[in-house]
Design a protein around this motif. Sequence first.
Motif, PDB file in Angstrom:
ATOM      1  N   LEU A   9      44.275  48.347  -8.748  1.00 43.65           N
ATOM      2  CA  LEU A   9      44.061  47.107  -7.996  1.00 43.65           C
ATOM      3  C   LEU A   9      43.498  47.448  -6.483  1.00 43.65           C
ATOM      4  O   LEU A   9      42.417  46.974  -6.241  1.00 43.65           O
ATOM      5  N   HIS A  10      43.857  48.360  -5.951  1.00 43.29           N
ATOM      6  CA  HIS A  10      43.510  48.894  -4.650  1.00 43.29           C
ATOM      7  C   HIS A  10      42.137  49.243  -4.690  1.00 43.29           C
ATOM      8  O   HIS A  10      41.382  48.948  -3.886  1.00 43.29           O
ATOM      9  N   ALA A  11      41.836  50.113  -5.764  1.00 45.84           N
ATOM     10  CA  ALA A  11      40.452  50.435  -5.837  1.00 45.84           C
ATOM     11  C   ALA A  11      39.522  49.372  -5.944  1.00 45.84           C
ATOM     12  O   ALA A  11      38.421  49.623  -5.614  1.00 45.84           O
ATOM     13  N   ARG A  12      39.744  48.574  -6.696  1.00 50.17           N
ATOM     14  CA  ARG A  12      38.898  47.255  -7.039  1.00 50.17           C
ATOM     15  C   ARG A  12      38.734  46.411  -5.682  1.00 50.17           C
ATOM     16  O   ARG A  12      37.431  46.193  -5.351  1.00 50.17           O
ATOM     17  N   PHE A  13      39.678  46.455  -4.712  1.00 55.08           N
ATOM     18  CA  PHE A  13      39.581  45.919  -3.476  1.00 55.08           C
ATOM     19  C   PHE A  13      38.337  46.769  -2.654  1.00 55.08           C
ATOM     20  O   PHE A  13      37.526  46.206  -2.154  1.00 55.08           O
ATOM     21  N   ILE A  48      52.746  47.442   9.209  1.00 56.32           N
ATOM     22  CA  ILE A  48      53.014  46.031   8.720  1.00 56.32           C
ATOM     23  C   ILE A  48      52.356  45.125   9.548  1.00 56.32           C
ATOM     24  O   ILE A  48      52.466  45.329  10.656  1.00 56.32           O
ATOM     25  N   GLY A  49      52.040  44.056   8.904  1.00 58.80           N
ATOM     26  CA  GLY A  49      51.377  42.952   9.607  1.00 58.80           C
ATOM     27  C   GLY A  49      49.975  43.378  10.077  1.00 58.80           C
ATOM     28  O   GLY A  49      49.807  43.393  11.462  1.00 58.80           O
ATOM     29  N   ALA A  50      49.107  44.017   9.406  1.00 59.51           N
ATOM     30  CA  ALA A  50      47.710  44.422   9.868  1.00 59.51           C
ATOM     31  C   ALA A  50      46.943  43.097  10.308  1.00 59.51           C
ATOM     32  O   ALA A  50      45.832  43.396  11.111  1.00 59.51           O
ATOM     33  N   MET A  51      47.443  42.055   9.749  1.00 55.99           N
ATOM     34  CA  MET A  51      46.440  40.798  10.324  1.00 55.99           C
ATOM     35  C   MET A  51      47.087  40.200  11.358  1.00 55.99           C
ATOM     36  O   MET A  51      46.721  38.944  11.957  1.00 55.99           O
ATOM     37  N   LEU A  52      48.236  40.796  11.808  1.00 57.59           N
ATOM     38  CA  LEU A  52      49.166  39.866  13.186  1.00 57.59           C
ATOM     39  C   LEU A  52      47.952  39.367  14.433  1.00 57.59           C
ATOM     40  O   LEU A  52      48.175  38.409  14.733  1.00 57.59           O
ATOM     41  N   VAL A  68      42.254  46.457   6.801  1.00 51.42           N
ATOM     42  CA  VAL A  68      43.642  45.784   6.326  1.00 51.42           C
ATOM     43  C   VAL A  68      44.148  46.176   5.110  1.00 51.42           C
ATOM     44  O   VAL A  68      45.212  46.419   4.686  1.00 51.42           O
ATOM     45  N   ILE A  69      43.016  46.096   4.020  1.00 45.36           N
ATOM     46  CA  ILE A  69      43.758  46.291   2.632  1.00 45.36           C
ATOM     47  C   ILE A  69      43.924  48.019   2.494  1.00 45.36           C
ATOM     48  O   ILE A  69      44.699  48.070   1.631  1.00 45.36           O
ATOM     49  N   ASN A  70      43.463  48.829   3.415  1.00 45.02           N
ATOM     50  CA  ASN A  70      43.931  50.340   3.298  1.00 45.02           C
ATOM     51  C   ASN A  70      44.819  50.414   4.039  1.00 45.02           C
ATOM     52  O   ASN A  70      45.757  51.443   3.887  1.00 45.02           O
ATOM     53  N   ASP A  81      47.801  47.831   5.396  1.00 43.90           N
ATOM     54  CA  ASP A  81      48.797  46.762   5.297  1.00 43.90           C
ATOM     55  C   ASP A  81      49.986  47.446   4.576  1.00 43.90           C
ATOM     56  O   ASP A  81      49.365  47.385   3.056  1.00 43.90           O
ATOM     57  N   GLU A  82      51.190  47.709   4.641  1.00 41.17           N
ATOM     58  CA  GLU A  82      52.126  48.427   3.739  1.00 41.17           C
ATOM     59  C   GLU A  82      52.381  47.440   2.677  1.00 41.17           C
ATOM     60  O   GLU A  82      52.521  47.776   1.706  1.00 41.17           O
ATOM     61  N   THR A  83      52.925  46.138   3.100  1.00 44.62           N
ATOM     62  CA  THR A  83      53.294  45.318   2.219  1.00 44.62           C
ATOM     63  C   THR A  83      52.217  44.988   1.145  1.00 44.62           C
ATOM     64  O   THR A  83      52.474  44.892  -0.315  1.00 44.62           O
ATOM     65  N   PHE A  84      50.770  44.863   1.654  1.00 43.46           N
ATOM     66  CA  PHE A  84      49.932  44.532   0.505  1.00 43.46           C
ATOM     67  C   PHE A  84      49.571  45.913  -0.339  1.00 43.46           C
ATOM     68  O   PHE A  84      49.325  45.541  -1.365  1.00 43.46           O
ATOM     69  N   LEU A  85      49.514  46.874   0.220  1.00 47.37           N
ATOM     70  CA  LEU A  85      49.320  48.009  -0.567  1.00 47.37           C
ATOM     71  C   LEU A  85      50.591  48.145  -1.486  1.00 47.37           C
ATOM     72  O   LEU A  85      50.181  48.958  -2.657  1.00 47.37           O
ATOM     73  N   GLY A  86      51.688  48.001  -1.250  1.00 47.25           N
ATOM     74  CA  GLY A  86      52.920  47.762  -2.108  1.00 47.25           C
ATOM     75  C   GLY A  86      52.473  47.018  -3.525  1.00 47.25           C
ATOM     76  O   GLY A  86      52.811  47.218  -4.768  1.00 47.25           O
TER      77      GLY A  86
END
Lengths: 393, 142
Positions: free
Chosen positions: A256-260, B3-7, A191-193, A195-200
């Motif tokens: 921050l991504h690297a810390r995750f 988008i929405g990896a946890m959907l 997910v952290i790798n 998910d585009e919104t989170f990666l942003g």
Amino acid sequence: MEKQDSNGKFIVPIGPQHPALKEPGHFEFAVEGEIVTGAAVRLGYVHRGIEKGAEARNWTQNIYLLERVCGICSHIHATAYTLGVEKLANVVAPPRAQAIRTLVAELERIHSHLLWLGVAAHEGGFDTLFMFSWRDRETVMDLLEMITGNRVHYSTNILGGVKIDLDDEKITAIRKGLDFLEERTHHYLKVINTDETFLGRTRDVGTMSRQQAEELGAVGPTARASGVPRDLRVEAPYAGYHEFPVRLITATEGDLHARFVVRMNECLDCYRVIREILDRLPGGELATRVPRRIPEGETISRVEAPRGELVYFIKSTGGDKPDRIKVRTPSLCNWGTVTSVAVGHKLADMPMLLAGIDPCFSCNDRMVRVNRPDQSQTWSWENLRQYGIEYYR
Amino acid sequence: MKIGAMLGDILRSLFKKPATELYPFVKNPAPEDLRGALQYDPSKCTGCQLCIKDCPANAIELVTVDKVNKRFVMRYYPDRCVYCAQCVQNCRFKCLAMSDEQWELATTKREAFVVHYGKDEDVEFLLEKAANAGVEEPCIQE
């Protein structure tokens, strides 16, 4: 909320009471528009006088006092202290005790990293990840409750060993819990790798180079995410880490991504180490005898807490109470990275940057001694307590 | 990148039971080794007071009713106790234990936070004495 100081800068004060902060701390961000141009931090709102309190308690009572320095890494504080005291007393805990200490420490690391994953995701506005990671954290909390008897303050250590033992039933339960957690950790890593919104919100945010990390004295996963190969479990193995070595997990990006990624990979390594401990759990005694009076001397005890290097200085004058205990927690080392890396980022990134080092405010705040030449006096614990009561009346 | 990896997680959990426990309507049994309220067995106690010596919270006191016949009453303060089980560890005669059943200790009454353990007649004797004299009986601490 903004106030203008004499230099014509806008300073946004955050805390000590602020909805974005889970613990009290005060931050001042100088901004130009949305961009942060300067940052300052003020700590000390959760000072509890623990170091002074330690001087008034005997060696055994102090285990439980020092365990309460931090609610999340309670076991590692007690481990650092007991290892130091054992070193002073020239006693080595039996191998089974060392293995159990390591096992609980690694379970605690999983619990801490999953908790952090939730908090950091929450600061980034990704509450789904927060809810799910905290749901899964309950698995490791339940395991810790089952083997130690408490969810938070495990009280596993005694001077000279541990007070809990593992049987087949517990080992099976731990293995079952680990299987579930491993699967979930792989999922979160994905997910952290992806998910585009989170990666942003995490990629290229708060990037700290290796040189910067070394200059600022960063420790723990924060330093390892910048490529600093610094992990006491590898560099100076203690307790059971000689027998059950861990892998050094680093990343090079420093954002921050690297810390995750580093923290999640560390969780995966924890599962491997715990399984190894369970496979080759040494037999024998759980504790050796430690005298009530610890021989005169002083020592430094270093361990790797979930947040980084934790240092204990312990001094004994040969009595049944310590003469001085000084604790240096990892959060304190990492504050410098926040204030210097913050410059140039948007104000909206600040909560994530703050959460990125996994700060623990109550860990930081301990005795600060102000030496005034004209006014020098020694206070007892009782004096200090009375002063506190009067001060807040 | 998506988008929405946890959907998927969200949709799946729509059809699952809540992850939270239904406490207090459903009470799951506590683990066997849970460190709940302290239990004291006066018959085995020798009055050595090692438990009191290492208690980090001053949560236990031992009152000697008759030292020769080994009659002791333990006064336990569950509100002061930090549930570390060091007293259980220290006891050489196994007269202390932490309960895995008594862990719902929150109450609005102050009286519940002073627990007397011992033979019934000894506890009664002590309480009577305290009520009559209006002062606390002498109790031994280190």
